[in-house]
Each structure stands twice: as C-alpha cells, then as structure tokens.
Enzyme design. Structure first.
Site, PDB file in Angstrom:
ATOM      1  N   GLU A  83       2.434  -1.327  -7.071  1.00 29.09           N
ATOM      2  CA  GLU A  83       3.170  -0.331  -7.840  1.00 29.09           C
ATOM      3  C   GLU A  83       4.276  -0.982  -8.686  1.00 29.09           C
ATOM      4  O   GLU A  83       4.466  -0.638  -9.840  1.00 29.09           O
ATOM      5  CB  GLU A  83       3.779   0.672  -6.849  1.00 29.09           C
ATOM      6  CG  GLU A  83       4.428   1.869  -7.475  1.00 29.09           C
ATOM      7  CD  GLU A  83       3.422   2.928  -7.928  1.00 29.09           C
ATOM      8  OE1 GLU A  83       2.219   2.770  -7.607  1.00 29.09           O
ATOM      9  OE2 GLU A  83       3.837   3.873  -8.603  1.00 29.09           O
ATOM     10  N   ASP A  84       5.001  -1.931  -8.085  1.00 29.28           N
ATOM     11  CA  ASP A  84       6.238  -2.404  -8.702  1.00 29.28           C
ATOM     12  C   ASP A  84       6.159  -3.787  -9.341  1.00 29.28           C
ATOM     13  O   ASP A  84       7.104  -4.216  -9.986  1.00 29.28           O
ATOM     14  CB  ASP A  84       7.375  -2.432  -7.656  1.00 29.28           C
ATOM     15  CG  ASP A  84       7.694  -1.039  -7.124  1.00 29.28           C
ATOM     16  OD1 ASP A  84       7.282  -0.069  -7.782  1.00 29.28           O
ATOM     17  OD2 ASP A  84       8.326  -0.943  -6.065  1.00 29.28           O
TER      18      ASP A  84
END
Ligand code: MN
Length: 752
Positions: A92-93
C-alpha cells in the site's frame, strides 16, 4: 509531530528491542527457516518504511512490529501471520508490488497481503453502497483465509490504541467502523479481550462524555471494590487450597462499553451495574478431568454462597458457536450483592481470550474442537451464501450481514440430534431452509419437542425440530414475514416469482370474464360470497388461486349458477322441512292445498315439488337440528331461517302472514349433538374434505363448523349430530385419516 523528539540512534535501538521481543514470543513455534523468513520480512519492512512516520511522529515501523506482536501474543498466530503482519502496509505505502512479495515469500504470504491491502481504505468510501461493496470484499477475503481478518484485527487494535494523534473527524470515522464491523467480527471469532478493548476504544471517541464519566467512576470506586472482592474470594481460596486445586482467581470490572450497554438495554442506573461483580476461577486441570473439576469448583462455591438457579449457564457441555467454553453462575454474596462466577480450565480460558487461533493449539484433542471448526466452517459458508445470493440493495446487504453474522445465536437440534446454530429470532422456516432449500419450500409446519407448531414459531435454544413437509406446499410471499435469515429470505423470494398483487389483479380480470360469460356482473360482494362458499380464506386468496389455475372452472360454474348463497356445508345436508301452511299466497296455495289433502297433518316440502322453491337463508345458515321457520318471499320462494335469526324475527313481526312453520325431516332415531375439537396443518380444501367426510361419507348432520387458521396451523370445532357412540368413533377415526389433521378430540362440555 507534536511533542515527539526524533533521536535516530535511540529509535534504532528501540526498533531492534521490539523485534527481539517478537522473536522471543515465537521462540517455541518456529523452525530455523521460519526465523530466517521473519528476519527477512523485518529487514524489508524496516527498509521500506524507512523515512515514514506515524501521525504521532514515531517511526512507521513501530506499527507493523506492534501488529505482529499482537498477532503473536494476543491472538496466538504463528510465523506466517507474523511475516504478513510485518509486511502488511508495504504494498500500500511503498514501491513493493504483490509480485515482489510472492517472489520473496511465496504464494500464501502474497495472498494474505493481497487480502489485507484490499481491506485498507475500504471505509473511505463516501456512500453507504460503496462501503457495502467494499465490505463485501473484506468478507470475501475473510472467507478465503481467516488469517487475513485476524491480522486485520491486530492492525485495527493498534490503530485504535494510537487514535489520539488523529484529527477528530478521522477519529470518529475510524471509531465508527470499529464499532460497526471490527468489534463484532472479533466477537464472532471468539476474541473476547480484543472485542472488549475495541468496543471501549470506539466508545471513547464516539461518546466521549459518557465514556469519561463511567471510567472515572470505575477508578474512584476501585478501592472499595477490591475490598469487597477480597472478602468474597477469601473463603473460596481457602477451600480450593485445602483441596489441592491449582487455580487462579481473576476479578475484572466489566468494560466501560458493557456497563453502558447494560444501562441502555436494561434501563439500570450506573450504581446498580457497578454492583454486578464478575469473578473468574481458572483451574489447571488436565483435559480429561477439566469438566469434572469445573463442576467440583462449582459445588465448592455454591456451598459457600447461595446460587441463583436461573443464572446457571453451562457452556461446558454445549460450547457457544464461537467456541466459548465456561461454566457460569450467579451467587449471593454475604453482603447481599450478586456476584457472577465464571469457572473454566486454563485451556478454556485461552480459547475464550484468543478465540479461533487458540483452537489450533489444541487441535485434534476433543470432539468439541471439531464441533467448533465445523461451526466456523458453517459460518464462513454462510458468508459465502450471503455474498452469492444477495443481489438486493447495498443497505439490505449490510443489514443482512449484521443480522446473520453478528447477532446472538441459538442452538437447536435435528431429529437425528445434529446441532444447528441460527440467529436469535429464527423460526421453523429458517431452520428448514438452513437444512435444505427443498425442505423449506415444502415445509408446512413442524414438531418441536413433539408438539405441533406453525411455520412462524420462534425457536429457542435446545429445542429439537422435526420439519413436516407436503408435496403440494409452495412458498408464499407472507413467509418473508416469518424468517430472519438471509438464506431463507432469498430462497422464498426466488420461489415466489411473481408478485402476489399482480396475480390477484390478473385473477380478478379472469373472474370478470368468467362471470360475464355466465351473464353475471362483477361486484366485490359477489367475489367475497363465492370465495367464502368455495372455502377460501379471503377474496384475494380466491383470485390468486384462480389465476394460478388452482380453481376448477367447472366447479366454479356450479357455484355461480347456484345463486342462493348456500353455505357449502349445507350442500351435503338433506334438507326436507315440514311445513304447515298459513300463507295467503295464491299460486303457492294451490300446490299446498293439494299436498294437504294427501297428508292433512303437514306439508312435506321436498324435491318432488318443483313449483315451490326453498332457500336456506344466508344470514343465519340454519342446518339440521336448528329450530327453523319458513318465510314466503315475494318471488314465491320459501326462505328458511333459524327461529332466533334477527332477520327472521324482524320479518315475523312485520309480515306474520307470510310465516310458515318448518321443521327438519329425517328424524329416525335420536341424534345427539356432539362437539369435536380438531387441529392440524391447514391447507386449501381441508375444510371441504372434513365436511365431505361428515356429511357425504358418513351422512351425519352438522350443527356448526368453526375453523380458525393461524399461520398455517388450524384449530377447529365441529358440532355434529350423531346417533350413538359407534357413530362418533367412526367419525373420529375417519377424520384422523385426513391428511393434515393431527388431533381429533371429543369435547365434553360446550355451549350450544
Ligand atoms: Mn496497518
């Protein structure tokens, strides 16, 4: 960044310290290869999140480390889950892709990370329908690999613990999701400790004032509470020690959320909720003796304090659907306060605290474990079913999910003794559909603990249910009111294809056509009359069945031609009144005079005299045995009324000269009026079959018939003239042969 001071070296030390703690937790659970994998995951996560910080200012890596720690320590998950927890925010990051994850850690880890990534940001959607769509995704991944949701719960718990650093708007959003979705999920998975903490933490943000006032009172009263508990447990401890029982006693105040919940639902003031103490006695007992030992402790406690027999809960013999095992009772303390006692073994306690994952540790030990796994499988199957069948609106879907997955459960038994869990409020129909769609579709009622009950009967825990089916049964729209499970609802909706209203409207059109073919004009009253005479419960019922081709047109024509308003029961009664003539009517006069010549005593009015027509009036429906009078109408008909009929009384007072005396013929032997009480499963045509047996087959005369049908089960009272007991017994045995009739009993006293 607030007050957080960045000190890179100190942070590096802290990160390593936390990592070592994690490894220690897994010490006995991991192979050297798994240890290497965990190390690898840790290194990748540290590097990946290197320059990122949490809202609190702390290094971001603290978060995955803490999630991994919760997963291992509080949920009891193993190496794979810890690796996934460490990597859970990476895709996600950072620039890492799922493909990278698969190459580095294999397919299982990739799939779990994929699930976790999908869940991320699910509730960011603005509209409820989008939320629901994404909520579906969560549940889909949940049904793939349960570890996804367990890690997600650990993630959520840590985010809730650190929610203070978020802006208020975000706090509210996250807290609401937690209350709505994650706390119930934790509960369903048997993670009581996590569930309670999630509930308390959400309440802290959703209802801050109430939360603060309750929790400050908890703090203030702590000393007093401790003293009370100490006094209470001292004698218990002494006996347990003397008996060489290895035990631990824990007393914990109820959570803030559960206190608030109790205040709201029970309307109890705060002080009274505080008066409820709960004490847990955990015994160290080998699995083969744990049950007996729990009861032994129970005996000891209740020999000291008087128990409330209504509050004994034996979750040892039958664990809850989520695997919870414990023995609960409530006893009266010396100072007049109720104290709840929970007695359980160390193993049971671990399951209660850690839920699902703890079961794996004890896998293959007991039958209960297998039951639990079967129960969980069933639950996951239920989720898949809901996802599959739900094509309704998103909001329907959400309420379905809430109702079916998180509501309280009851457990009931099949005739073979298999246990089924259903949401509280489930009925016979829910049970039937739970077992098999066909069983639901053909269900006409059930026997619960050997008593006949209707479809809408609400089940209670512990009941044994035998579904009764009929080949001719069809699901009806009304059934939707009787079910709470989404499975049953969807299946009923499937089965009732066309809306009943449309059917009734179409039936009406067809009826108008049939009537006009027979030169009769349509009126609502006419339909009601026909429907009643043909044995339908209502006008709409009749029209619906007409449209379904369930009404025989030739039979219908007979009813249309016979416009006298006769009750269908009357059709089977030989009606031959004896009349003494007192009329001044001329055309009738001739016939009657002729008759009187052959029989000076009375006039026998029967089918032979076709010049005189007689009707049984529809206002009082007299039948054989009634005191009757005849009333000559303007159309040279004789209408037969009961002597106590209001209509007849009115006419008698106005047109005395048109009154004829009448009485029933056929009085061979003395008939006795007898009452029968019958009940059973209602179905179309049943009343007619009953009257056929009585009037047709056995040629008996009925005084009255009264059927009351409620949700598929009927109660009926039949008053009938019989010659003798033999007669009566024959009738009873014939009635019992009718399909659907369950009981036929003679009534000994009745009002005539
Ligand atoms: Mn996270």
């Amino acid at each position: 960044m607030g007050a957080y001071q960045i000190d890179t070296e100190k942070e590096r030390q802290e990160i390593l310290k936390r990592y070592r703690l994690l490894v220690t937790l897994l010490r006995n659970k991991t192979t050297p290869e798994q240890k290497r994998q965990i190390r690898k995951a840790f290194n990748i996560a540290v590097a990946g999140h290197k320059d990122m910080r949490r809202k609190s200012g702390e290094p971001y890596i603290y978060h995955p480390l803490e999630v991994a720690r919760i997963a291992a320590a509080d949920i009891g998950l193993g190496a794979t889950s810890v690796i996934c927890a460490l990597l859970h925010d990476l895709v996600e990051d950072t620039d890492y892709t799922l493909l990278d994850i698969r190459e580095l850690f294999g397919e299982t880890v990739e799939k779990i990370i994929d699930g976790l990534t999908k869940i991320e940001g699910v509730m960011d959607m603005q509209t409820p329908s989008m939320q629901a769509e994404n909520f579906k995704k969560i549940l889909l991944t949940l049904s793939d690999d349960i570890r996804v949701i367990l890690i997600k719960l650990a993630d959520r718990l840590h985010n809730m613990r650190t929610l203070d650093s978020m802006i208020n708007e975000k706090q509210l959003k996250i807290a609401s999701e937690t209350a709505f979705l994650y706390a119930p999920l934790a509960h369903r998975l048997g993670l009581y400790a996590i569930k309670s903490e999630l509930e308390d933490l959400s309440m802290k943000y959703i209802e801050p004032e109430i939360y603060q006032s309750i929790s400050s009172l908890i703090t203030k009263t702590k000393e007093e509470r401790d003293r009370f508990i100490n006094d209470f447990v001292t004698p218990i401890k002494k006996i347990l020690k003397d008996d060489n029982v290895d035990f631990e006693i824990i007393s914990r105040i109820k959570s803030v959320h559960s206190i608030w919940h109790k205040m709201k639902t029970k309307g109890v003031p705060l002080e009274q909720v505080f008066d409820l103490f709960a004490i847990r006695i955990i015994i160290d007992s080998p699995i083969e003796r744990e049950k007996a030992d729990c009861w032994k402790v129970y005996t000891i406690v209740t020999s000291l304090y008087r128990p409330n027999p209504d509050r004994l809960r034996d979750w040892i013999s039958i664990p809850k659907a989520n695997g919870y095992e414990s023995l609960h009772t409530t006893v009266m303390s010396g100072s007049g306060k109720w104290v709840e006692i929970q007695i359980r073994s160390r193993r049971m306690n671990e399951i209660a605290e850690k839920g699902y994952a703890a079961h794996w540790k004890y896998k293959n030990l007991t039958q209960k474990e297998q039951n639990f796994e079967a129960g969980l499988d069933e639950w996951l199957t239920k989720i898949r079913d809901i996802l599959k069948t739900n094509d309704g609106s998103a909001l329907d879907f959400l309420s379905d999910i809430k109702l079916n997955l998180f509501s309280e459960e009851i457990f009931v038994f099949t005739p073979a003794g298999d246990m089924k869990t259903l949401p509280k409020g489930s009925t016979i129909l829910d049970f039937a559909y739970n077992i098999h769609t066909d069983l639901g579709n053909k269900c006409i009622g059930a026997k619960v603990n050997y008593n006949l009950v209707p479809l809408s009967y609400v089940l209670r825990s512990g009941e044994q249910i035998e579904i009764i089916t009929s080949k001719v049964q069809k699901p009806k729209k009304e059934w939707l009111d009787y079910v709470v499970t989404s499975k049953a609802r969807e299946k009923i909706k499937d089965a009732v294809k066309v809306d009943r209203k449309i059917q009734v409207e179409e039936g009406k059109m067809r009826f108008v056509k049939i009537l006009s073919d027979n030169n009769v004009s349509y009126s609502d009253e006419y339909v009601i009359n026909i429907a009643r005479r043909m044995g339908y419960k209502s006008q709409n019922d009749f029209l619906y069945n007409l449209n379904q081709d369930e009404v025989s047109i030739s039979e219908l024509k007979k009813y249309i031609e016979n416009k006298d308003g006769r009750n269908s029961f009357i059709d089977y009664i030989t009606l031959r009144p004896l009349i003494k003539w007192r009329s001044t009517n001329k055309s009738l006069d001739e016939v009657i005079t002729k008759q009187l010549k052959s029989n000076p005593e009375s006039l026998v009015l029967d089918e032979d005299i076709d010049q005189i027509k007689y009707n049984i009036s529809s206002c009082c429906n007299p039948i054989h045995g009634d005191q009757v009078v005849g009333f000559i109408t303007d159309k040279n008909n004789i209408e037969i009324h009961r002597t106590n009929c209001e209509q007849a009384i009115k006419m008698m007072s106005q047109f005395g000269n048109r009154i004829v005396k009448a009485k029933w013929r056929n009085h061979e032997g003395v008939s006795i009026l007898t009452g029968l009480k019958i009940n059973g499963i209602d179905r179309k045509g049943l009343v007619k079959e009953v009257t056929d047996v009585i009037s047709g087959q056995l040629n008996l005369n009925m005084r009255s018939v009264n059927f009351e049908s409620s949700e598929g089960v009927f109660d009926g009272v039949i008053m009938v003239y019989v010659q003798n007991l033999e007669n009566l017994n024959e009738l009873i045995s014939e009635l019992k042969k009718i399909k659907g009739i369950d009981k036929v009993d003679r009534i000994n006293s009745y009002k005539v």
